[in-house]
Scaffold this active site. Structure first.
Site, PDB file in Angstrom:
ATOM      1  CE  LYS A   1      73.715  31.115  50.926  1.00  0.00           C
ATOM      2  NZ  LYS A   1      74.784  30.091  50.811  1.00  0.00           N
TER       3      LYS A   1
ATOM      4  CG  ASP B   1      69.470  29.251  49.890  1.00  0.00           C
ATOM      5  OD1 ASP B   1      68.227  29.321  49.869  1.00  0.00           O
ATOM      6  OD2 ASP B   1      70.076  28.366  50.504  1.00  0.00           O
TER       7      ASP B   1
END
Length: 194
Positions: A97, A115
DNA sequence: AACTCGGGGCA
DNA sequence: TGCCCAGAGTT
């Protein structure tokens, strides 16, 4: 998020895990006045850096990760931040991420950082049939035109925080409940495994 | 794939 | 004050 170069962005994104943007902005404002290059960070002791970034959550781990990452940046990459996923993910404190955020914001690559909010919302709404963040990332990348990914990323996160929350989603007030396979009618709520 | 980490935020 | 969270690392 304010940053003047890829390095500042990388540090800010590492700090932002499990922590609010406000804290990160407050911390980095002074931090980057004192330390500007990977070399500046690489020579700090863990305790020194931990004191600087206290308030950003998990600061002991992060200070170690940042120091290691900065050593790698200065020794292996000439003090520069790599602009590809493999090299970024290999840095301590940098997962997929974080790497995708850096690629997107610092290098303009068309990534879609996943996320937990994006992951949860995408799965509930049926935007992806995947069971893994990797698969959701790919499906959303295919689904959303490149030019719209930034805004959709923000929309999904905001929606996930405010309405499509992890444990007690407010389906009763959800504007897309009628399109959501997981939405519960009336007063019922979602079971937590969804 | 499930578990651990561990500090900030909020009930 | 205790529970929840979110991302990375570990096993």
């Amino acid at each position: 998020m304010h940053f003047r170069n890829p390095f500042e962005l990388l540090i800010a994104v590492i700090l932002s895990a499990q922590c609010t943007d406000k804290q990160v902005n407050k911390t980095t404002a002074g931090l980057f006045e004192k330390y500007k290059t990977p070399q500046d960070f690489a020579v700090l002791s863990q305790q020194q850096l931990a004191d600087e970034i206290k308030g950003c959550g998990l600061y002991r781990n992060k200070s170690l990760h940042i120091i290691k990452t900065c050593k790698i940046l200065s020794e292996r990459y000439g003090g520069r931040v790599p602009d590809n996923l493999v090299d970024l993910e290999a840095l301590p404190g940098v997962g997929r991420k974080t790497a995708n955020v850096v690629l997107n914001l610092a290098f303009g690559k068309p990534t879609f950082p996943v996320d937990t909010h994006v992951y949860r919302v995408a799965r509930r709404l049926g935007l992806s049939f995947g069971n893994t963040p990797r698969r959701v990332e790919r499906d959303l990348t295919d689904l959303i035109p490149e030019a719209e990914r930034g805004i959709w990323h923000h929309r999904l996160i905001h929606f996930g925080r405010s309405c499509c929350t992890a444990r007690n989603p407010i389906c009763i007030d959800c504007v897309v409940a009628q399109y959501c396979p997981k939405a519960k009618k009336q007063t019922q709520t979602l079971s937590k495994e969804n």
